[in-house]
Design a protein around this motif. Structure first.
Motif, PDB file in Angstrom:
ATOM      1  N   ASP B   1       0.818  -1.039   0.008  1.00 35.32           N
ATOM      2  CA  ASP B   1       0.072  -0.069   0.170  1.00 35.32           C
ATOM      3  C   ASP B   1       0.913   1.213  -0.148  1.00 35.32           C
ATOM      4  O   ASP B   1       2.085   1.306   0.451  1.00 35.32           O
ATOM      5  N   VAL B   2       0.375   2.248  -0.610  1.00 31.35           N
ATOM      6  CA  VAL B   2       0.975   3.753  -0.474  1.00 31.35           C
ATOM      7  C   VAL B   2       0.875   4.048   0.609  1.00 31.35           C
ATOM      8  O   VAL B   2       0.162   4.262   1.082  1.00 31.35           O
ATOM      9  N   LYS B   3       2.105   4.567   0.898  1.00 32.09           N
ATOM     10  CA  LYS B   3       1.936   5.397   2.335  1.00 32.09           C
ATOM     11  C   LYS B   3       2.447   6.880   2.060  1.00 32.09           C
ATOM     12  O   LYS B   3       3.685   6.958   1.520  1.00 32.09           O
ATOM     13  N   VAL B   4       1.872   7.784   2.523  1.00 32.52           N
ATOM     14  CA  VAL B   4       2.411   9.239   2.648  1.00 32.52           C
ATOM     15  C   VAL B   4       2.219   9.681   4.149  1.00 32.52           C
ATOM     16  O   VAL B   4       1.255   9.536   4.751  1.00 32.52           O
ATOM     17  N   THR B   5       3.414   9.880   4.665  1.00 33.99           N
ATOM     18  CA  THR B   5       3.447  10.306   5.912  1.00 33.99           C
ATOM     19  C   THR B   5       3.907  11.865   6.394  1.00 33.99           C
ATOM     20  O   THR B   5       5.004  12.201   5.574  1.00 33.99           O
ATOM     21  N   GLN B   6       3.138  12.381   7.023  1.00 30.23           N
ATOM     22  CA  GLN B   6       3.534  13.849   7.444  1.00 30.23           C
ATOM     23  C   GLN B   6       3.959  13.819   8.825  1.00 30.23           C
ATOM     24  O   GLN B   6       3.507  12.973   9.781  1.00 30.23           O
ATOM     25  N   SER B   7       5.121  14.594   9.119  1.00 26.29           N
ATOM     26  CA  SER B   7       5.979  14.859  10.127  1.00 26.29           C
ATOM     27  C   SER B   7       5.081  14.768  11.431  1.00 26.29           C
ATOM     28  O   SER B   7       5.407  14.309  12.492  1.00 26.29           O
ATOM     29  N   SER B   8       4.009  15.669  11.394  1.00 26.18           N
ATOM     30  CA  SER B   8       3.497  15.945  12.660  1.00 26.18           C
ATOM     31  C   SER B   8       2.089  16.062  12.682  1.00 26.18           C
ATOM     32  O   SER B   8       1.428  16.555  11.401  1.00 26.18           O
ATOM     33  N   ARG B   9       1.069  15.654  13.301  1.00 30.28           N
ATOM     34  CA  ARG B   9      -0.180  15.620  13.364  1.00 30.28           C
ATOM     35  C   ARG B   9      -0.795  16.923  13.673  1.00 30.28           C
ATOM     36  O   ARG B   9      -1.625  17.629  13.242  1.00 30.28           O
ATOM     37  N   TYR B  10      -0.289  17.515  15.026  1.00 31.61           N
ATOM     38  CA  TYR B  10      -0.752  18.571  15.508  1.00 31.61           C
ATOM     39  C   TYR B  10       0.771  19.593  15.700  1.00 31.61           C
ATOM     40  O   TYR B  10       1.655  18.940  16.240  1.00 31.61           O
ATOM     41  N   LEU B  11       0.852  20.644  15.470  1.00 33.16           N
ATOM     42  CA  LEU B  11       1.690  21.726  15.599  1.00 33.16           C
ATOM     43  C   LEU B  11       1.266  22.940  16.066  1.00 33.16           C
ATOM     44  O   LEU B  11       0.109  23.722  15.523  1.00 33.16           O
ATOM     45  N   VAL B  12       1.834  23.769  17.012  1.00 33.95           N
ATOM     46  CA  VAL B  12       1.440  24.986  17.299  1.00 33.95           C
ATOM     47  C   VAL B  12       2.813  25.988  17.500  1.00 33.95           C
ATOM     48  O   VAL B  12       3.840  25.726  17.905  1.00 33.95           O
ATOM     49  N   ALA B 101      -4.652  10.392  -6.329  1.00 35.94           N
ATOM     50  CA  ALA B 101      -3.744  10.869  -5.234  1.00 35.94           C
ATOM     51  C   ALA B 101      -3.883  10.388  -4.080  1.00 35.94           C
ATOM     52  O   ALA B 101      -5.140   9.851  -3.846  1.00 35.94           O
ATOM     53  N   PHE B 102      -2.688   9.962  -3.238  1.00 35.51           N
ATOM     54  CA  PHE B 102      -2.857   9.300  -1.931  1.00 35.51           C
ATOM     55  C   PHE B 102      -2.395  10.449  -0.940  1.00 35.51           C
ATOM     56  O   PHE B 102      -1.653  11.315  -1.183  1.00 35.51           O
ATOM     57  N   PHE B 103      -3.321  10.383   0.149  1.00 34.24           N
ATOM     58  CA  PHE B 103      -2.971  11.588   0.825  1.00 34.24           C
ATOM     59  C   PHE B 103      -2.362  11.244   2.289  1.00 34.24           C
ATOM     60  O   PHE B 103      -2.539  10.080   2.841  1.00 34.24           O
ATOM     61  N   GLY B 104      -1.625  12.090   2.903  1.00 34.76           N
ATOM     62  CA  GLY B 104      -1.064  11.852   4.250  1.00 34.76           C
ATOM     63  C   GLY B 104      -2.375  12.026   5.386  1.00 34.76           C
ATOM     64  O   GLY B 104      -3.451  12.611   4.999  1.00 34.76           O
ATOM     65  N   GLN B 105      -2.045  12.094   6.604  1.00 32.97           N
ATOM     66  CA  GLN B 105      -3.098  12.301   7.798  1.00 32.97           C
ATOM     67  C   GLN B 105      -3.293  13.546   7.911  1.00 32.97           C
ATOM     68  O   GLN B 105      -4.357  13.829   8.574  1.00 32.97           O
ATOM     69  N   GLY B 106      -2.587  14.532   7.431  1.00 32.56           N
ATOM     70  CA  GLY B 106      -2.753  15.828   7.797  1.00 32.56           C
ATOM     71  C   GLY B 106      -2.069  16.315   8.965  1.00 32.56           C
ATOM     72  O   GLY B 106      -1.616  15.709   9.783  1.00 32.56           O
ATOM     73  N   THR B 107      -1.751  17.680   8.749  1.00 31.53           N
ATOM     74  CA  THR B 107      -1.074  18.544   9.930  1.00 31.53           C
ATOM     75  C   THR B 107      -1.897  19.665  10.615  1.00 31.53           C
ATOM     76  O   THR B 107      -2.208  20.399   9.484  1.00 31.53           O
ATOM     77  N   ARG B 108      -2.406  19.546  11.457  1.00 30.39           N
ATOM     78  CA  ARG B 108      -3.265  20.767  12.045  1.00 30.39           C
ATOM     79  C   ARG B 108      -2.393  21.739  12.764  1.00 30.39           C
ATOM     80  O   ARG B 108      -1.937  21.382  13.790  1.00 30.39           O
ATOM     81  N   LEU B 109      -2.132  22.868  11.951  1.00 30.53           N
ATOM     82  CA  LEU B 109      -1.201  23.979  12.409  1.00 30.53           C
ATOM     83  C   LEU B 109      -2.173  25.020  13.058  1.00 30.53           C
ATOM     84  O   LEU B 109      -2.991  25.469  12.327  1.00 30.53           O
ATOM     85  N   THR B 110      -1.645  25.299  14.244  1.00 29.41           N
ATOM     86  CA  THR B 110      -2.253  26.597  14.909  1.00 29.41           C
ATOM     87  C   THR B 110      -1.148  27.458  15.154  1.00 29.41           C
ATOM     88  O   THR B 110      -0.085  27.261  15.770  1.00 29.41           O
ATOM     89  N   VAL B 111      -1.293  28.648  14.611  1.00 27.19           N
ATOM     90  CA  VAL B 111      -0.353  29.853  14.839  1.00 27.19           C
ATOM     91  C   VAL B 111      -0.993  30.917  15.898  1.00 27.19           C
ATOM     92  O   VAL B 111      -2.117  31.554  15.550  1.00 27.19           O
ATOM     93  N   VAL B 112      -0.115  30.990  17.153  1.00 32.35           N
ATOM     94  CA  VAL B 112      -0.705  32.102  17.998  1.00 32.35           C
ATOM     95  C   VAL B 112       0.228  33.095  18.158  1.00 32.35           C
ATOM     96  O   VAL B 112       1.336  33.297  17.649  1.00 32.35           O
TER      97      VAL B 112
END
Lengths: 114, 112
Positions: B1-12, B101-112
């Motif tokens: 299976d194709v795997k697309v990996t994003q380095s972070s799930r959540y980032l602040v 297209a195959f997608f990674g799990q996403g990174t939810r970025l919050t900028v404060v």
């Protein structure tokens, strides 16, 4: 210009009933069309695609989609909805003449009630 | 299976910081994409790459840059993060012609 429209922000259906999520497209040349599903806080998962051939395409989890060239539509369907089908659904078209970019609709939230 | 990996799930991150979002795919795909997802706006293409060191602007490139030094890795860079860049970021990869297209799990970025 290429574009994808999903006219409904939300679709509500009772479990066991058939469901339809609508999609229309505009693209130069032959369309390559896709449906994706997204569960909360996750990436998109591929459901099915239309490249060529039969207008009725079958995909994962019992979903199917009907390609209609004259109406430029690619509606997603399922004969009997499950509560677990509740998610966000995206239609997409791929523009082969333009670096193979994907264009996505705005998404339709499917809510299947028990 | 194709795997697309994003380095972070959540980032602040703080306003003004330089932010790196990393994406790696394991299927030798030529094309890689960065999308931004906001409620009611669907997925909007930021940048994409069709080969190593090759990149093209998408629909909303302002405030972002990308790097693709190796075929399997595609990085999105926020040069100076701002609060309006708070969003879900999705990376994807695909073969060059006609396939999904195959997608990674996403990174939810919050900028404060």
């Amino acid at each position: 210009a290429q574009s994808v429209a999903q006219p409904e922000d939300q679709v509500k259906v009772a479990e066991g009933n058939p469901l339809t999520v609508k999609c229309t497209y505009s693209v130069s040349g032959n369309p390559y069309l896709f449906w994706y599903v997204q569960y909360p806080n996750r990436g998109l998962q591929f459901l099915l695609k239309y490249i060529t051939g039969d207008n009725l395409v079958k995909g994962s989890y019992g979903f199917e989609a009907e390609f209609n060239k004259s109406q430029t539509s690619f509606h997603l369907k399922k004969p009997s909805a499950l509560v677990s089908d509740s998610a966000l659904y995206f239609c997409a078209v791929r523009a082969l003449y333009n670096f193979n970019k994907f264009y996505f609709g705005s998404g339709t939230k499917l809510n299947v009630k028990p | 299976d194709v795997k697309v990996t994003q380095s972070s799930r959540y980032l602040v991150k703080r306003t003004g910081e330089k932010v790196f979002l990393e994406c790696v795919q394991d299927m030798d795909h030529e094309n890689m994409f960065w999308y931004r997802q906001d409620p009611g706006l669907g997925l909007r293409l930021i940048y994409f790459s069709y080969d190593v060191k090759m990149k093209e602007k998408g629909d909303i490139p302002e405030g972002y840059s990308v790097s693709r030094e190796k075929k399997e890795r595609f990085s999105l860079i926020l040069e100076s993060a701002s609060t309006n860049q708070t969003s879900m970021y999705l990376c994807a990869s695909s073969e060059f012609t006609g396939l999904e297209a195959f997608f990674g799990q996403g990174t939810r970025l919050t900028v404060v």
